[in-house]
Design a protein around this motif. Structure first.
Motif, PDB file in Angstrom:
ATOM      1  N   THR A   1     -34.629  45.289 -16.710  1.00 42.73           N
ATOM      2  CA  THR A   1     -34.357  44.115 -15.875  1.00 42.73           C
ATOM      3  C   THR A   1     -33.011  43.524 -16.267  1.00 42.73           C
TER       4      THR A   1
ATOM      5  N   THR B   1     -40.208  37.117 -18.084  1.00 41.96           N
ATOM      6  CA  THR B   1     -40.470  37.647 -16.733  1.00 41.96           C
ATOM      7  C   THR B   1     -40.540  36.494 -15.728  1.00 41.96           C
TER       8      THR B   1
ATOM      9  N   LEU C   1     -37.985  35.345 -12.479  1.00 38.06           N
ATOM     10  CA  LEU C   1     -38.473  35.027 -11.124  1.00 38.06           C
ATOM     11  C   LEU C   1     -38.027  33.625 -10.711  1.00 38.06           C
TER      12      LEU C   1
ATOM     13  N   LYS D   1     -38.697  34.108  -3.363  1.00 39.96           N
ATOM     14  CA  LYS D   1     -39.050  35.492  -3.638  1.00 39.96           C
ATOM     15  C   LYS D   1     -40.275  35.533  -4.546  1.00 39.96           C
ATOM     16  N   GLN D   2     -41.199  36.357  -4.193  1.00 43.00           N
ATOM     17  CA  GLN D   2     -42.381  36.621  -5.020  1.00 43.00           C
ATOM     18  C   GLN D   2     -43.103  35.354  -5.466  1.00 43.00           C
ATOM     19  N   PRO D   3     -43.479  34.480  -4.535  1.00 42.31           N
ATOM     20  CA  PRO D   3     -44.180  33.262  -4.943  1.00 42.31           C
ATOM     21  C   PRO D   3     -45.499  33.575  -5.646  1.00 42.31           C
ATOM     22  N   ALA D   4     -46.166  34.656  -5.211  1.00 43.56           N
ATOM     23  CA  ALA D   4     -47.453  34.993  -5.830  1.00 43.56           C
ATOM     24  C   ALA D   4     -47.251  35.410  -7.279  1.00 43.56           C
ATOM     25  N   ALA D   5     -46.169  36.134  -7.539  1.00 42.76           N
ATOM     26  CA  ALA D   5     -45.899  36.582  -8.913  1.00 42.76           C
ATOM     27  C   ALA D   5     -45.605  35.376  -9.803  1.00 42.76           C
ATOM     28  N   ILE D   6     -44.830  34.423  -9.268  1.00 39.16           N
ATOM     29  CA  ILE D   6     -44.534  33.218 -10.056  1.00 39.16           C
ATOM     30  C   ILE D   6     -45.832  32.490 -10.392  1.00 39.16           C
TER      31      ILE D   6
ATOM     32  N   ARG E   1     -48.827  33.675 -10.572  1.00 38.79           N
ATOM     33  CA  ARG E   1     -49.646  34.463 -11.507  1.00 38.79           C
ATOM     34  C   ARG E   1     -49.127  34.302 -12.939  1.00 38.79           C
ATOM     35  N   HIS E   2     -47.824  34.377 -13.102  1.00 40.76           N
ATOM     36  CA  HIS E   2     -47.262  34.246 -14.453  1.00 40.76           C
ATOM     37  C   HIS E   2     -47.463  32.836 -15.000  1.00 40.76           C
TER      38      HIS E   2
END
Lengths: 83, 477, 397
Positions: B70, B335, B339, B358-363, B365-366
């Motif tokens: 990354t 990570t 994000l 971008k990637q609201p679900a990933a944010i 979750r983290h």
């Protein structure tokens, strides 16, 4: 890792270091763990936070006092003094 | 006056969040300036050996780096934008003051290292993204001011930047998953880790596993450390703490004990580790809040007891045009920081549009995973009991626990501001960055944790970094 | 509560703390209320000066010298608690014109009995080895002292409570008992934590004194005047006295609302050097002013050139409570019987607190105060034109 050897001086004594290594790392890897005494209690201090936050590791570098040893990169001929 | 760099978006910090924010902002069309205290991009997490004169070092993964690919991706995009003149990169500089006047943000900077040759610049920007990261949270322990005692993150940074170890025989203690990579990094670099002492208990994780299960990468990381621990025979002792660091003019050993769930020492469990030359401590992280606080950002208390900035789904703070990303919005690891940085950079570049995050679900979750970690690794409620009256709390001004409790009980210093005034705790070189949390706990009383107001008061640092009087003299407006 | 105190003090800054301490020692029953904790206003954002050198001749100087006596005698036994330091002050002149002004001021001060000694260039360099080579000469004031003001306030509150007083923190006053729109005797205060009846209510609220007085229907024109102070990294002792510049004497009577700064530079027991002090009439604006910081830094380096290579680690600002005639308001307010004031000491509140507290306590106890308080009478502002002295600006916080 850069292993190009350089020589700095610490309190007048020559000290081997690697170019780009921090002054704190150069001292610690030679077994020097403390290079400053506190104002009130006269207690020894060296590296603590290691990233420039705590100011415990202050040294004089080429005449410039109160520099953070953990941030200053060693270079050939650099004169480092404790306090 | 120093030179003025005028851009659309200024980014403070070049760690995971800052690099991501800079890249996202420039790729969304903004002219960007990045101010960072480090001499090269990476921050604390991706800290690596100096690149100067060593082309190609950035391609080699040093010890103990996660998410290195990354980093390489962001770094390539960052370097491309620099080459194209779309990013002005200002390394080796610390912001000593951030101002918000009218529509613009102004950052005043000073060289982090006097001899570095970094030339201070003033940055003026329409929008600002603050990604200053954090540092190890500390609790005072009897003997913690002896040389050889270090912040756990300081040991890791030492290894990453210098490729050598600060000692030979280590004990790592505190709480939180971060202790694992620190110990693993030491072992991989050839050091002997006598023990990792975790004040919490793994069983505390179980109720939170559901939240953690959504982030498989983290679980893999944990397994990798387990393998390193097994290979190097590192004992991982839960519900254990260091009660005292032994030694006269340097750390020579530690005394440890078992604790109950509240952190109270269980009698008869004392144990001594002799022949220790480095003791590393970490009790979670303290986000660097002085710049957000000085600009008037609304804050809250996070699950780990840290003061953090409040942001909306586009990472914008309560101050219009001011975005926060990374540990300052809640300690959550690299990570999540990347994000958040990507979201903040894109939003800061086009504040008027509704660029989807971008990637609201990933944010999300983290963040859930981070909350789970915070609940599993609390600062032990009874930690104040470990102190003796002569334990140093403020390392800079050498203020002891006894002096602090006396000021609290005799002079009514029930908040951090009074405590500082009466005892000088937090008034020295580091301006309370190291002792601020502990002092705030002590002023609140035995067994107490500080509220957001007390921590905000502690984070008020009108100068965000030391600055020369000569440099101040050059300020005329 | 059912029965009140003899004296209710509002505000636990140095003025309120000293008033409570001396009132309790007079045998009066005392209650102290503060909207926060002790020393959370101007007392915590100043330099802790006890200065004779910068005082206007007349009632201000008289009160200063009286107060100095109280610090040295009545409070002698507690000196260590608040780091009392008889460091002495030095005024430095770097221009021929200001040196001449300084000599004129010294001559007058001497005639009033102020302990002042002329320093020629070499005597000045002996006293302050790091002073600028530009400095032409100076004046030494051995009576000038310094304290740690937050410790003064906190310990005086503690000592007052040991003498029987009651202290209640986090207790803001929302109104007065007894006084209505028609006036009438003030018989106590209202707070969210209940009513506090008292024989006398003393308004020691510094920059908030005007606001509080207004609740009782009287005007006390105390206004804020902002000052910035820069704090340096800890250093070995480089500056021995409180050192400030004589140049301000050239601007006697300036009432400029804009930014002004006279250099005031001094070391502290902790090793940090304090660099003051600016003056701005900007209300309660807390915005950090880089213009003020720059001016302070330029002035300080002109006085002590070595400072340009020294690092600042912090700065703070406070609001001096000042009255239009630059005299404090001390005494009973005849317009609102039962209400007393002790506020508006501007940049001299720490030094004047001990004397103010003792004099007020005497008056509250029905005794004749050691010094005539009429020049400080609160009602003076109701009689325009009666009191129009020309006062020069305070030099320091």
């Amino acid at each position: 890792m850069n292993t190009q050897p350089v020589t700095i001086s610490f309190d007048g004594r020559p000290l081997a270091a690697a170019a780009g290594q921090s002054v704190g790392a150069a001292l610690a890897s030679q077994g020097i763990t403390a290079w400053r005494s506190t104002r009130k209690g006269g207690k020894p201090r060296g590296l603590f936070c290691g990233i420039g936050v705590c100011f415990d590791c202050l040294v004089t570098v080429d005449g410039e006092p109160n520099q953070r040893a953990c941030l200053v990169e060693a270079c050939d001929g650099m004169e480092v003094e404790g306090s | 006056m120093s030179t003025v760099v005028t851009v659309d978006v200024a980014v403070v910090g070049a760690g995971p969040a800052g690099l991501a924010a800079a890249v996202a902002a420039t790729e969304t069309g903004a002219r960007v300036a990045v101010v960072d205290a480090g001499n090269q991009p990476g921050g604390q997490f991706w800290r690596h050996a100096p690149e100067t004169g060593n082309p190609g070092t950035a391609d080699v993964q040093p010890h103990g780096h996660h998410g290195w690919s990354t980093y390489l991706d962001l770094r390539a995009r960052f370097d491309a934008a620099r080459s194209a003149g779309r990013i002005t990169y200002l390394p080796g500089l610390q912001v000593w003051m951030a101002q918000h006047s009218g529509d613009a943000f102004v950052l005043r900077t000073t060289a982090a290292v006097a001899s570095s040759g970094a030339t201070p610049a003033t940055v003026a920007a329409d929008r600002l993204v603050l990604c200053p990261g954090g540092y190890d949270r500390q609790l005072p322990i009897p003997g913690w001011d002896l040389p050889g005692v270090m912040a756990a993150g300081g040991i890791q940074a030492f290894i990453k930047a210098n490729g050598v170890l600060p000692g030979k025989r280590f004990v790592i203690a505190g709480t939180g998953p971060f202790l694992l990579p620190v110990a693993a990094g030491i072992a991989e670099a050839g050091g002997k880790v006598l023990a990792v002492l975790e004040s919490s208990s793994p069983s505390a994780w179980l109720p939170h596993l559901r939240a953690a299960a959504g982030v498989p990468g983290k679980a893999l990381e944990g397994m990798a450390y387990a393998a390193v621990f097994a290979r190097h025979r590192i004992p991982y002792r839960t519900r254990n703490i260091v009660t005292e660091i032994l030694g006269t003019d340097r750390a020579e050993g530690v005394r440890t004990a078992r604790v109950d769930a509240a952190g109270r020492v269980r009698p008869g469990t004392a144990r001594t580790y002799a022949d220790v030359d480095v003791v590393g401590f970490g009790w979670g992280f303290t986000p660097q809040l002085e710049l957000p606080v000085s600009l008037g950002v609304e804050t809250r208390l996070d699950a780990d007891g840290s003061l953090v900035g409040i942001v909306d789904e586009r990472q914008q703070s309560s101050v219009p045009g001011l975005y926060l990303a990374g540990e300052v919005t809640g300690v959550g690891g690299a990570t999540l920081a990347v994000l958040e940085g990507l979201a903040a950079g894109a939003a800061a570049a086009r504040p008027e549009s509704d660029v989807p995050v971008k990637q609201p679900a990933a944010i999300a979750r983290h963040r859930r995973f981070a909350q789970a970690m915070h609940h599993a690794h609390p600062v032990p409620a009874a930690w104040q009991d470990w102190l003796s009256p002569d334990t140093t709390v403020c390392r800079c001004e050498e203020v002891t626990a006894g002096e602090i409790t006396e000021a609290r009980d005799q002079l009514g210093a029930r908040d951090i501001r009074s405590l500082k005034s009466f005892t000088r705790a937090g008034m020295g070189w580091c301006q309370g960055r190291v002792c601020g949390f502990a002092s705030a706990c002590l002023s609140a009383g035995p067994g107490q944790m500080p509220d957001a107001g007390s921590l905000a008061s502690s984070a008020k640092r009108p100068l965000a970094a030391p600055v020369g009087i000569g440099e101040l003299a050059a300020q005329d407006g | 509560m059912t029965h009140g105190s003899d004296v209710l003090v509002i505000g636990a800054g140095v003025i309120g703390a000293a008033t409570a301490y001396f009132a309790a020692r007079q045998g009066l029953s005392v209650t102290v209320l503060d909207k926060g904790l002790p020393a959370s206003g101007t007392s915590s954002a100043c330099e802790g000066n006890i200065l004779v050198s910068d005082k206007e001749l007349g009632p201000e100087l008289e009160l200063t010298r009286y107060s100095l006596g109280v610090w040295h005698h009545d409070l002698e036994e507690h000196k260590k608690l608040w780091e009392f330091d008889s460091k002495g002050g030095i005024i430095v002149a770097s221009r021929e014109s200001s040196l001449a002004s300084l000599h004129r001021v010294m001559a007058v001060q001497k005639s009033y009995g102020v302990d002042v000694e002329e320093l020629d260039q070499s005597a000045l360099r002996d006293a302050e080895p790091h002073i600028s080579p530009e400095a032409l000469g100076g004046a030494s004031y051995r009576e000038d002292c310094q304290v740690q003001p937050m410790l003064v306030a906190a310990h005086l509150v503690r000592l007052a409570t040991e003498a029987g007083a009651r202290f209640i923190a986090d207790c803001p006053v929302s109104g007065f008992l007894g006084s209505g729109p028609d006036g009438g005797r003030v018989t106590g205060v209202r707070t969210p934590r209940g009513d506090f009846p008292a024989g006398a209510v003393v308004n020691c609220t510094g920059t908030w004194a005007g606001e509080l007085a207004a609740m009782a229907g009287v005007e006390v024109p105390v206004l804020p005047r902002r000052g910035f102070v820069i704090v340096t990294e800890p250093l070995p002792a480089m500056i021995r006295h409180k050192v400030y510049a004589a140049e301000y004497i050239d601007n006697v009577g300036s009432s400029d609302a804009g930014l002004q700064a006279s250099p005031v530079v001094e070391g502290t027991p902790a090793g940090s050097i304090l660099i003051g002090s600016s003056r701005e009439r900007v209300g309660f604006d807390r915005t950090v002013s880089t213009a003020a910081l720059g001016l302070l830094a330029r002035n300080a380096t002109a006085l002590f050139p070595f400072l340009k290579d020294v690092k600042a680690i912090r700065h703070y600002h406070g609001f001096r409570p000042y009255c239009p005639d630059h005299l404090p308001v001390i005494g009973h307010d005849d317009r609102a019987p039962g209400l007393w004031h002790a506020a508006g000491h501007e940049g001299a509140g720490i030094g004047l607190s001990a004397g103010t507290g003792k004099l007020l306590a005497q008056a509250l106890a029905g005794l004749t105060p050691d010094m005539d308080l009429s020049p400080f009478a609160p009602a003076r502002f109701s009689a325009p034109g009666k009191h129009t002295p020309v006062h020069r600006e305070e030099a320091t916080a």
